[in-house]
Design an enzyme around this catalytic site. Structure first.
Site, PDB file in Angstrom:
ATOM      1  N   ARG A  20     -58.702 -13.294 -12.373  1.00  0.00           N
ATOM      2  CA  ARG A  20     -57.730 -12.359 -12.933  1.00  0.00           C
ATOM      3  C   ARG A  20     -58.404 -11.009 -13.151  1.00  0.00           C
ATOM      4  NH1 ARG A  20     -54.459 -15.472 -11.364  1.00  0.00           N
ATOM      5  NH2 ARG A  20     -52.983 -16.688 -12.600  1.00  0.00           N
ATOM      6  N   HIS A  31     -54.041 -10.024  -4.101  1.00  0.00           N
ATOM      7  CA  HIS A  31     -53.872 -11.317  -4.783  1.00  0.00           C
ATOM      8  C   HIS A  31     -53.463 -12.418  -3.792  1.00  0.00           C
ATOM      9  CE1 HIS A  31     -53.179 -13.000  -9.065  1.00  0.00           C
ATOM     10  NE2 HIS A  31     -53.433 -13.999  -8.231  1.00  0.00           N
TER      11      HIS A  31
HETATM   12  C1  GLV Z   1     -52.659 -17.560  -8.720  1.00  0.00           C
HETATM   13  O1  GLV Z   1     -53.095 -16.534  -9.123  1.00  0.00           O
HETATM   14  C2  GLV Z   1     -52.628 -18.792  -9.473  1.00  0.00           C
HETATM   15  O2  GLV Z   1     -52.952 -18.775 -10.664  1.00  0.00           O
HETATM   16  O3  GLV Z   1     -52.283 -19.833  -8.896  1.00  0.00           O
END
Ligand code: GLV
Length: 312
Positions: free
Chosen positions: A227, A275
């Site tokens: 994150r 991401h």
């Molecule tokens: C993606 O970021 C997840 O937490 O699966």
């Protein structure tokens, strides 16, 4: 008395995504009742919620919920709003661990410059070979040794890179493991590449800061698959600008999409990805959540339950 069929409510941040997951659950489990969240609607009577970054109002709107299933591995977007007594389950691996190990390995290959000269040479038609990488010069620290971090560590270690791992609780593995505050410093000091696969909690927020980076060996490389909140961005930028970090491969950010004026975009040694290091594999997620609901219906325990006090 026959046990009634599960009744699901799907709640994600986007109505199209909610509708798509709802349809997929209906297709996979045709006997189950599957509703889609509509903010402000009266209770549907659903007993299980399947969520990704849901509006917290869900938990007031649906008083009959017995458990909530997160459509991802990281539960930070729901952990703060879920009622304290409600069981919360997260995806475990579900096809993400190998994607993320592949992503981290790509970061390692960039860090060590395995292919960098050849990209350039191939364009110029130059035939020139370099010595093999001395892997001992590139020890790797993996922070977080859950399903994802362990897979990353195993894959990188299998190629002969010295790997060490750090986690809250001391783990046993085929590579050296550390725990605790001093363990974190020792683990990072013994490394030149830092891979972050931690859950985001109050304890891990801002963990990758100037102080921690100062322990990484000079010319280090940062790989973040977790994150954005783990990183103090200004400290990372400073370490990149000073050359203490030779580069970074970053997949998650405090604000997504990463704003156009963010300094990361302008640093040549930083590769930003949107991401994508571990994308939920829909079939595996459906299977994992569905089979857990079946177990709960039978009064049996299911794996993947989040500890509310730890936040993962
Ligand atoms: C993606 O970021 C997840 O937490 O699966």
């Amino acid at each position: 008395m026959p046990v009634s069929q599960p009744h699901l409510i799907i709640a994600t941040a986007r109505s199209t995504e909610t509708a798509r997951w709802a349809q997929e659950f209906r297709n996979a489990y045709p006997d189950w009742k599957v509703d889609e969240v509509v903010p402000g609607q009266p209770s549907t009577g659903a007993t299980y919620a399947v969520v990704w970054q849901p509006d917290p109002i869900l938990f007031q709107q649906e008083p009959d919920l017995r458990a909530t299933f997160n459509l991802g591995a990281g539960v930070d977007a729901v952990a703060g709003s879920i009622p304290a007594g409600m069981p919360l389950y997260r995806l475990e691996d579900a096809g993400m661990a190998e994607q993320m190990a592949e992503y981290a390995l790509y970061g390692v290959l960039r860090a060590v410059g395995r292919f960098t000269p050849y990209e350039e040479q191939a364009r110029k038609g130059t035939w020139k070979a370099y010595r093999p990488i001395d892997r001992r010069q590139w020890p790797v620290a993996v922070l977080g040794l859950g399903a994802i971090g362990s897979k990353i560590a195993q894959v990188i270690a299998s190629l002969g890179y010295p790997v060490q791992g750090w986690s809250r609780r001391l783990r046993e593995a085929d590579f050296p493991c550390y725990a605790g505050d001093q363990g974190l410093k020792d683990c990072v000091s013994a490394s030149r590449i830092l891979v972050n696969a931690l859950p985001l909690t109050a304890q891990t927020e801002g963990l990758i800061n100037r102080e921690l980076l100062s322990h990484l060996q000079p010319g280090g490389f940062l790989i973040n698959v977790a994150r954005g909140g783990h990183l103090v961005d200004a400290d990372v930028v400073e370490a990149l600008q000073s050359g203490h970090l030779s580069g970074a491969l970053l997949d998650a950010f405090t604000q997504e999409p990463l704003p156009a004026d963010h300094p990361y975009w302008g640093i040549a040694s930083v590769m930003v990805t949107p991401h994508i290091s571990g994308i939920t594999v829909r079939d595996l997620a459906l299977e994992q959540i569905g089979s857990r609901i079946v177990l709960l219906q039978q009064g049996k325990p299911a794996s993947g339950q989040v500890d509310h006090t730890l936040g993962y």
